[in-house]
Design a protein around this motif. Structure first.
Motif, PDB file in Angstrom:
ATOM      1  N   VAL A   1      39.589  37.555  31.634  1.00  0.00           N
ATOM      2  CA  VAL A   1      38.470  36.623  31.562  1.00  0.00           C
ATOM      3  C   VAL A   1      39.058  35.220  31.575  1.00  0.00           C
ATOM      4  CG1 VAL A   1      36.523  35.803  30.186  1.00  0.00           C
ATOM      5  CG2 VAL A   1      37.035  38.258  30.293  1.00  0.00           C
ATOM      6  N   VAL A   2      38.562  34.395  32.509  1.00  0.00           N
ATOM      7  CA  VAL A   2      39.073  33.048  32.722  1.00  0.00           C
ATOM      8  C   VAL A   2      37.993  32.035  32.373  1.00  0.00           C
ATOM      9  CG1 VAL A   2      40.048  31.473  34.426  1.00  0.00           C
ATOM     10  CG2 VAL A   2      40.434  33.915  34.645  1.00  0.00           C
TER      11      VAL A   2
ATOM     12  N   TYR B   1      31.230  34.954  37.476  1.00  0.00           N
ATOM     13  CA  TYR B   1      31.548  35.480  38.797  1.00  0.00           C
ATOM     14  C   TYR B   1      33.007  35.905  38.860  1.00  0.00           C
ATOM     15  CZ  TYR B   1      33.237  30.661  39.442  1.00  0.00           C
ATOM     16  OH  TYR B   1      33.873  29.456  39.294  1.00  0.00           O
ATOM     17  N   PHE B   2      33.324  36.686  39.898  1.00  0.00           N
ATOM     18  CA  PHE B   2      34.700  37.099  40.127  1.00  0.00           C
ATOM     19  C   PHE B   2      35.414  35.999  40.906  1.00  0.00           C
ATOM     20  CE2 PHE B   2      32.768  41.456  39.885  1.00  0.00           C
ATOM     21  CZ  PHE B   2      33.335  41.763  38.664  1.00  0.00           C
ATOM     22  N   ASP B   3      36.654  35.754  40.521  1.00  0.00           N
ATOM     23  CA  ASP B   3      37.407  34.671  41.131  1.00  0.00           C
ATOM     24  C   ASP B   3      38.870  35.072  41.255  1.00  0.00           C
ATOM     25  OD1 ASP B   3      38.087  32.195  42.137  1.00  0.00           O
ATOM     26  OD2 ASP B   3      37.611  31.088  40.320  1.00  0.00           O
ATOM     27  N   GLU B   4      39.473  34.722  42.371  1.00  0.00           N
ATOM     28  CA  GLU B   4      40.901  34.989  42.556  1.00  0.00           C
ATOM     29  C   GLU B   4      41.730  33.741  42.324  1.00  0.00           C
ATOM     30  OE1 GLU B   4      40.764  34.475  47.407  1.00  0.00           O
ATOM     31  OE2 GLU B   4      40.941  36.474  46.545  1.00  0.00           O
ATOM     32  N   ARG B   5      41.070  32.589  42.197  1.00  0.00           N
ATOM     33  CA  ARG B   5      41.786  31.326  42.034  1.00  0.00           C
ATOM     34  C   ARG B   5      42.342  31.161  40.630  1.00  0.00           C
ATOM     35  NH1 ARG B   5      37.484  27.132  42.659  1.00  0.00           N
ATOM     36  NH2 ARG B   5      36.411  28.732  41.498  1.00  0.00           N
ATOM     37  N   GLU B   6      43.377  30.357  40.539  1.00  0.00           N
ATOM     38  CA  GLU B   6      43.927  29.950  39.254  1.00  0.00           C
ATOM     39  C   GLU B   6      43.922  28.425  39.246  1.00  0.00           C
ATOM     40  OE1 GLU B   6      48.048  30.531  36.819  1.00  0.00           O
ATOM     41  OE2 GLU B   6      47.294  32.195  38.029  1.00  0.00           O
TER      42      GLU B   6
ATOM     43  N   ASP C   1      41.846  44.375  43.154  1.00  0.00           N
ATOM     44  CA  ASP C   1      42.512  44.336  41.855  1.00  0.00           C
ATOM     45  C   ASP C   1      43.106  42.950  41.591  1.00  0.00           C
ATOM     46  OD1 ASP C   1      44.605  44.310  43.619  1.00  0.00           O
ATOM     47  OD2 ASP C   1      45.611  46.077  42.789  1.00  0.00           O
ATOM     48  N   ASP C   2      42.743  41.986  42.444  1.00  0.00           N
ATOM     49  CA  ASP C   2      43.276  40.634  42.312  1.00  0.00           C
ATOM     50  C   ASP C   2      42.251  39.653  41.745  1.00  0.00           C
ATOM     51  OD1 ASP C   2      41.669  40.843  44.604  1.00  0.00           O
ATOM     52  OD2 ASP C   2      42.706  39.182  45.603  1.00  0.00           O
ATOM     53  N   LEU C   3      41.101  40.148  41.314  1.00  0.00           N
ATOM     54  CA  LEU C   3      40.038  39.276  40.831  1.00  0.00           C
ATOM     55  C   LEU C   3      39.954  39.263  39.313  1.00  0.00           C
ATOM     56  CD1 LEU C   3      37.212  40.260  43.330  1.00  0.00           C
ATOM     57  CD2 LEU C   3      38.712  38.257  43.432  1.00  0.00           C
ATOM     58  N   ARG C   4      39.500  38.140  38.791  1.00  0.00           N
ATOM     59  CA  ARG C   4      39.256  37.981  37.356  1.00  0.00           C
ATOM     60  C   ARG C   4      37.798  37.614  37.159  1.00  0.00           C
ATOM     61  NH1 ARG C   4      43.801  33.581  35.763  1.00  0.00           N
ATOM     62  NH2 ARG C   4      45.540  34.427  36.913  1.00  0.00           N
ATOM     63  N   LEU C   5      37.299  37.837  35.961  1.00  0.00           N
ATOM     64  CA  LEU C   5      35.948  37.427  35.614  1.00  0.00           C
ATOM     65  C   LEU C   5      36.014  35.996  35.096  1.00  0.00           C
ATOM     66  CD1 LEU C   5      32.969  38.279  35.312  1.00  0.00           C
ATOM     67  CD2 LEU C   5      33.524  38.910  32.956  1.00  0.00           C
TER      68      LEU C   5
END
Length: 128
Positions: A84-85, A65-70, A44-48
């Protein structure tokens, strides 16, 4: 004695506005698919994340892709629980683009309809 200075509340508000600035849309069908994939992963910590990179036969390719980074300068929008990032370099290429999900005999997977793409290759994976 000097008092410490703090950033005015308006700076935080403008930072929030900047974080919401990208113009990518996510259809409800695509959002549902993303939620399903994240549930399958148990994360639940991932973003698209959607990005544009040099490559492909037309000059630019999409990365989804899924990414946890900011990352610094990321623009984030929430679509009913799916974030969505878009990175700051990709945002101009993706403004007005719509991410959808197709599940037909002809095609299965995420699709990107991008009004900024002047042309694309036959495979549909790259654009210019």
């Amino acid at each position: 004695m000097s008092t410490p200075t703090t950033a005015p509340a308006t700076d935080a508000a403008s930072a929030e506005t900047t974080a919401q600035a990208h113009g990518v849309e996510l259809t409800e069908v695509a959002a549902t698919k993303v939620r399903t994939l994240l549930e399958q992963e148990g994360r639940d910590d991932l973003r698209l994340r959607i990005a544009v990179q040099p490559g492909g036969c037309s000059g630019l390719i999409y990365q989804l892709y899924f990414d946890e980074r900011e990352l610094d300068g990321d623009a984030v929008r929430d679509f009913t629980g799916v974030e969505v990032v878009v990175d700051k370099m990709s945002a101009p290429y993706l403004d007005g683009a719509t991410i959808d999900f197709a599940d037909t005999i002809e095609k299965q997977g995420f699709t990107i309809d991008n009004p900024n793409a002047g042309s694309s290759c036959a495979c549909g994976d790259s654009f210019s």
